[in-house]
Design a protein around this motif. Sequence first.
Motif, PDB file in Angstrom:
ATOM      1  N   LYS A 176       0.833  -1.218   0.000  1.00 37.80           N
ATOM      2  CA  LYS A 176       0.000   0.000   0.000  1.00 37.80           C
ATOM      3  C   LYS A 176       0.860   1.258   0.000  1.00 37.80           C
ATOM      4  N   THR A 177       1.931   1.235   0.755  1.00 35.58           N
ATOM      5  CA  THR A 177       2.810   2.410   0.816  1.00 35.58           C
ATOM      6  C   THR A 177       3.418   2.700  -0.539  1.00 35.58           C
ATOM      7  N   LYS A 236       0.842   4.366  -2.830  1.00 35.24           N
ATOM      8  CA  LYS A 236       0.664   5.796  -2.565  1.00 35.24           C
ATOM      9  C   LYS A 236       1.801   6.599  -3.183  1.00 35.24           C
TER      10      LYS A 236
END
Length: 292
Positions: A43-44, A47
Amino acid sequence: MEEIRVNVEQKNGVIGFNFEEIKEKLNSELEIYKNMIFTEDSKTEAKKTIASLRKLKKSVNDKKLEVKKSFMIPYTNFEAQVKELDNLIDEPINFINNQVEEFERRRVEEKKSLISEIYTEIMADHGEASGYLPLQRIYDSKWENATTTKKAITEAIAERVDHVEKDLGIIRSMGSEFEDKGIEKYKATLELSDAIEVMNQYQKQKEEILRRQEEEAKRKAEEEARKESEVSSATDTPMQEAPVTQTAPEEKIIEPKPVNDSIVYEIIADPFQIVQLEAQMRSLEIKYRRVR
């Protein structure tokens, strides 16, 4: 004023940049993102990828705005110069136009005064018509036009007066008992058909009242005749002598005398209402008399 021509020399600008090169590179590099699947663990990274792509998009649009601003400088300067010329030209336009408008205002005021004079002159010989045709009721703003002549205005007002006088003559020639009602309606609408309709309505209502009164009088006469016939039949029938019997002295009963009060009213009504009132009093067997 001498004719002034506006000559503008315009050179269409060309903006060139490496569009195709950038497009091809983006298509190849961005293709990997179309089928990329991110998980909770990545997820990081997702982003960071979004932030990077948004930064790229912003840089492209910032360059677009920069080029547009630079490209619009010649037009912005030209527009400012045109506005300056507009202001210069507006000064004499406004100055001259104010004088023209003042001339027109005076002309209209003079025309209104003429219209009033024509109306007053015509109505001096047609006093009754003036009560039906005040100037504001027949005023036509077209009379104020410069092309409308005094003769045309005079004929227009005279025609309206003639029309009203003829209509009033027709109403009076009908000899209606309710002429005043017809004239009242005509004054409100200036329509002859409306006045005639009102008079006919009142006449029909009166005839209906009279018909009912006649039927009531006929009914009462027949009732009286029936009663007289019954009394006559009773008188002609022989009476058997009753045996004389000793009876106590008959006690006299004093019948109360009917009280008839006389009351005076002052009634304000039109002829039709008076007919209705008198019909109602007769139906209630109230005696009355007109004192004037």
